[in-house]
Motif scaffolding. Structure first.
Motif, PDB file in Angstrom:
ATOM      1  N   ARG A  16     -97.790 -67.161 -72.730  1.00 53.01           N
ATOM      2  CA  ARG A  16     -99.076 -67.858 -72.898  1.00 53.01           C
ATOM      3  C   ARG A  16     -99.035 -69.278 -72.362  1.00 53.01           C
ATOM      4  NH1 ARG A  16    -100.144 -68.420 -78.366  1.00 53.01           N
ATOM      5  NH2 ARG A  16     -98.115 -67.568 -78.839  1.00 53.01           N
ATOM      6  N   GLY A  17     -97.846 -69.870 -72.292  1.00 52.91           N
ATOM      7  CA  GLY A  17     -97.708 -71.231 -71.786  1.00 52.91           C
ATOM      8  C   GLY A  17     -97.746 -71.331 -70.263  1.00 52.91           C
ATOM      9  N   LEU A  18     -97.725 -70.189 -69.594  1.00 53.20           N
ATOM     10  CA  LEU A  18     -97.776 -70.199 -68.132  1.00 53.20           C
ATOM     11  C   LEU A  18     -99.195 -70.453 -67.641  1.00 53.20           C
ATOM     12  CD1 LEU A  18     -95.621 -67.010 -67.361  1.00 53.20           C
ATOM     13  CD2 LEU A  18     -94.941 -69.399 -67.025  1.00 53.20           C
ATOM     14  N   PRO A  19     -99.325 -71.092 -66.492  1.00 59.25           N
ATOM     15  CA  PRO A  19    -100.654 -71.208 -65.884  1.00 59.25           C
ATOM     16  C   PRO A  19    -101.209 -69.804 -65.607  1.00 59.25           C
ATOM     17  CG  PRO A  19     -99.069 -72.605 -64.749  1.00 59.25           C
ATOM     18  CD  PRO A  19     -98.293 -71.749 -65.702  1.00 59.25           C
ATOM     19  N   ALA A  20    -102.512 -69.644 -65.609  1.00 58.09           N
ATOM     20  CA  ALA A  20    -103.156 -68.336 -65.472  1.00 58.09           C
ATOM     21  C   ALA A  20    -102.644 -67.534 -64.279  1.00 58.09           C
ATOM     22  CB  ALA A  20    -104.665 -68.508 -65.392  1.00 58.09           C
ATOM     23  N   GLN A  21    -102.477 -68.182 -63.144  1.00 56.68           N
ATOM     24  CA  GLN A  21    -102.040 -67.472 -61.936  1.00 56.68           C
ATOM     25  C   GLN A  21    -100.620 -66.919 -62.102  1.00 56.68           C
ATOM     26  OE1 GLN A  21    -102.327 -69.808 -58.383  1.00 56.68           O
ATOM     27  NE2 GLN A  21    -101.952 -68.075 -57.044  1.00 56.68           N
ATOM     28  N   ARG A  22     -99.729 -67.686 -62.698  1.00 53.46           N
ATOM     29  CA  ARG A  22     -98.355 -67.212 -62.932  1.00 53.46           C
ATOM     30  C   ARG A  22     -98.312 -66.128 -63.997  1.00 53.46           C
ATOM     31  NH1 ARG A  22     -93.728 -71.120 -63.657  1.00 53.46           N
ATOM     32  NH2 ARG A  22     -92.593 -69.181 -63.433  1.00 53.46           N
ATOM     33  N   ARG A  23     -99.160 -66.258 -65.017  1.00 49.19           N
ATOM     34  CA  ARG A  23     -99.228 -65.240 -66.068  1.00 49.19           C
ATOM     35  C   ARG A  23     -99.695 -63.910 -65.480  1.00 49.19           C
ATOM     36  NH1 ARG A  23    -101.632 -68.126 -69.719  1.00 49.19           N
ATOM     37  NH2 ARG A  23    -103.708 -67.581 -69.041  1.00 49.19           N
ATOM     38  N   THR A  24    -100.693 -63.956 -64.603  1.00 52.02           N
ATOM     39  CA  THR A  24    -101.182 -62.748 -63.945  1.00 52.02           C
ATOM     40  C   THR A  24    -100.086 -62.130 -63.080  1.00 52.02           C
ATOM     41  OG1 THR A  24    -103.448 -63.568 -63.951  1.00 52.02           O
ATOM     42  CG2 THR A  24    -102.931 -61.845 -62.352  1.00 52.02           C
ATOM     43  N   ALA A  25     -99.344 -62.966 -62.353  1.00 55.64           N
ATOM     44  CA  ALA A  25     -98.242 -62.473 -61.525  1.00 55.64           C
ATOM     45  C   ALA A  25     -97.153 -61.839 -62.386  1.00 55.64           C
ATOM     46  CB  ALA A  25     -97.661 -63.606 -60.678  1.00 55.64           C
ATOM     47  N   LEU A  26     -96.851 -62.466 -63.519  1.00 54.48           N
ATOM     48  CA  LEU A  26     -95.853 -61.916 -64.435  1.00 54.48           C
ATOM     49  C   LEU A  26     -96.311 -60.558 -64.964  1.00 54.48           C
ATOM     50  CD1 LEU A  26     -93.282 -62.151 -66.218  1.00 54.48           C
ATOM     51  CD2 LEU A  26     -94.773 -63.187 -67.938  1.00 54.48           C
ATOM     52  N   ASP A  27     -97.542 -60.470 -65.424  1.00 55.79           N
ATOM     53  CA  ASP A  27     -98.058 -59.213 -65.966  1.00 55.79           C
ATOM     54  C   ASP A  27     -97.980 -58.098 -64.936  1.00 55.79           C
ATOM     55  OD1 ASP A  27     -98.556 -60.530 -68.343  1.00 55.79           O
ATOM     56  OD2 ASP A  27    -100.719 -60.699 -68.010  1.00 55.79           O
ATOM     57  N   LYS A  28     -98.367 -58.397 -63.712  1.00 52.38           N
ATOM     58  CA  LYS A  28     -98.319 -57.393 -62.641  1.00 52.38           C
ATOM     59  C   LYS A  28     -96.879 -56.988 -62.362  1.00 52.38           C
ATOM     60  CE  LYS A  28     -99.491 -56.465 -57.866  1.00 52.38           C
ATOM     61  NZ  LYS A  28     -99.990 -57.007 -56.616  1.00 52.38           N
ATOM     62  N   ALA A  29     -95.984 -57.966 -62.265  1.00 49.91           N
ATOM     63  CA  ALA A  29     -94.584 -57.663 -61.990  1.00 49.91           C
ATOM     64  C   ALA A  29     -93.955 -56.858 -63.128  1.00 49.91           C
ATOM     65  CB  ALA A  29     -93.804 -58.954 -61.746  1.00 49.91           C
ATOM     66  N   MET A  30     -94.298 -57.165 -64.357  1.00 50.33           N
ATOM     67  CA  MET A  30     -93.773 -56.410 -65.499  1.00 50.33           C
ATOM     68  C   MET A  30     -94.239 -54.956 -65.426  1.00 50.33           C
ATOM     69  SD  MET A  30     -91.876 -58.281 -67.638  1.00 50.33           S
ATOM     70  CE  MET A  30     -92.070 -57.643 -69.303  1.00 50.33           C
ATOM     71  N   ARG A  31     -95.505 -54.737 -65.093  1.00 44.28           N
ATOM     72  CA  ARG A  31     -96.023 -53.365 -64.996  1.00 44.28           C
ATOM     73  C   ARG A  31     -95.344 -52.581 -63.884  1.00 44.28           C
ATOM     74  NH1 ARG A  31    -100.908 -56.046 -65.368  1.00 44.28           N
ATOM     75  NH2 ARG A  31    -101.291 -55.718 -63.159  1.00 44.28           N
ATOM     76  N   THR A  32     -95.166 -53.203 -62.735  1.00 42.46           N
ATOM     77  CA  THR A  32     -94.658 -52.465 -61.576  1.00 42.46           C
ATOM     78  C   THR A  32     -93.141 -52.346 -61.539  1.00 42.46           C
ATOM     79  OG1 THR A  32     -94.690 -54.456 -60.194  1.00 42.46           O
ATOM     80  CG2 THR A  32     -96.666 -53.073 -60.170  1.00 42.46           C
ATOM     81  N   THR A  33     -92.445 -53.110 -62.343  1.00 38.12           N
ATOM     82  CA  THR A  33     -90.981 -53.005 -62.357  1.00 38.12           C
ATOM     83  C   THR A  33     -90.513 -52.397 -63.673  1.00 38.12           C
ATOM     84  OG1 THR A  33     -90.723 -55.291 -63.141  1.00 38.12           O
ATOM     85  CG2 THR A  33     -90.631 -54.943 -60.768  1.00 38.12           C
ATOM     86  N   ILE A  34     -90.438 -53.189 -64.707  1.00 42.31           N
ATOM     87  CA  ILE A  34     -89.918 -52.730 -65.993  1.00 42.31           C
ATOM     88  C   ILE A  34     -90.798 -51.630 -66.588  1.00 42.31           C
ATOM     89  CG2 ILE A  34     -89.449 -53.427 -68.364  1.00 42.31           C
ATOM     90  CD1 ILE A  34     -88.592 -56.141 -67.217  1.00 42.31           C
ATOM     91  N   GLY A  35     -92.103 -51.749 -66.483  1.00 44.00           N
ATOM     92  CA  GLY A  35     -92.990 -50.712 -67.010  1.00 44.00           C
ATOM     93  C   GLY A  35     -92.797 -49.384 -66.315  1.00 44.00           C
ATOM     94  N   ALA A  36     -92.549 -49.425 -65.012  1.00 45.06           N
ATOM     95  CA  ALA A  36     -92.356 -48.200 -64.241  1.00 45.06           C
ATOM     96  C   ALA A  36     -90.964 -47.602 -64.438  1.00 45.06           C
ATOM     97  CB  ALA A  36     -92.597 -48.483 -62.759  1.00 45.06           C
ATOM     98  N   ASP A  37     -89.957 -48.441 -64.602  1.00 49.57           N
ATOM     99  CA  ASP A  37     -88.581 -47.965 -64.742  1.00 49.57           C
ATOM    100  C   ASP A  37     -87.759 -49.029 -65.467  1.00 49.57           C
ATOM    101  OD1 ASP A  37     -86.078 -46.821 -64.543  1.00 49.57           O
ATOM    102  OD2 ASP A  37     -85.923 -47.050 -62.374  1.00 49.57           O
ATOM    103  N   PRO A  38     -87.741 -49.015 -66.791  1.00 45.80           N
ATOM    104  CA  PRO A  38     -87.084 -50.087 -67.551  1.00 45.80           C
ATOM    105  C   PRO A  38     -85.570 -50.157 -67.378  1.00 45.80           C
ATOM    106  CG  PRO A  38     -87.782 -48.332 -69.020  1.00 45.80           C
ATOM    107  CD  PRO A  38     -88.355 -48.028 -67.667  1.00 45.80           C
ATOM    108  N   TYR A  39     -84.963 -49.094 -66.872  1.00 44.51           N
ATOM    109  CA  TYR A  39     -83.512 -49.108 -66.668  1.00 44.51           C
ATOM    110  C   TYR A  39     -83.140 -49.395 -65.214  1.00 44.51           C
ATOM    111  CZ  TYR A  39     -83.455 -47.098 -71.305  1.00 44.51           C
ATOM    112  OH  TYR A  39     -83.632 -46.897 -72.640  1.00 44.51           O
ATOM    113  N   GLY A  40     -84.129 -49.554 -64.364  1.00 38.61           N
ATOM    114  CA  GLY A  40     -83.898 -49.809 -62.949  1.00 38.61           C
ATOM    115  C   GLY A  40     -84.206 -51.243 -62.575  1.00 38.61           C
TER     116      GLY A  40
END
Length: 85
Positions: A16-40
């Motif tokens: 929540r402390g991240l600027p909106a643009q970085r928070r959006t980038a984090l959310d997207k990266a979390m979905r496409t990496t850890i969300g897709a394959d948490p062990y990879g």
């Protein structure tokens, strides 16, 4: 497989402390990496011998995430620590 990403209080406060643009980038990266394959995606055991306690660098969001993986009915990734540059 269905999944969800949750944030423990410390990680959520950092997110929540991240600027909106970085928070959006984090959310997207979390979905496409850890969300897709948490062990990879270059993740490693954060604690030796505990396969479900992981650490990963999230490229594109300039962050290191420490998280737990659980899979009762829906894969749940719970970020417990978020370190940002």
């Amino acid at each position: 497989m269905a999944y969800r990403i949750a944030y423990a209080s410390q990680a959520d406060a950092a997110r929540r402390g991240l600027p909106a643009q970085r928070r959006t980038a984090l959310d997207k990266a979390m979905r496409t990496t850890i969300g897709a394959d948490p062990y990879g995606h270059g993740s490693v055991e954060a604690k030796r011998g505990e396969r479900d306690y992981r650490e990963a660098t999230i490229a594109g969001a300039d962050a290191i995430v420490v998280y737990y993986v659980s899979t009762p009915d829906v894969l749940t990734v719970t970020a417990v620590r978020l370190i940002t540059a």
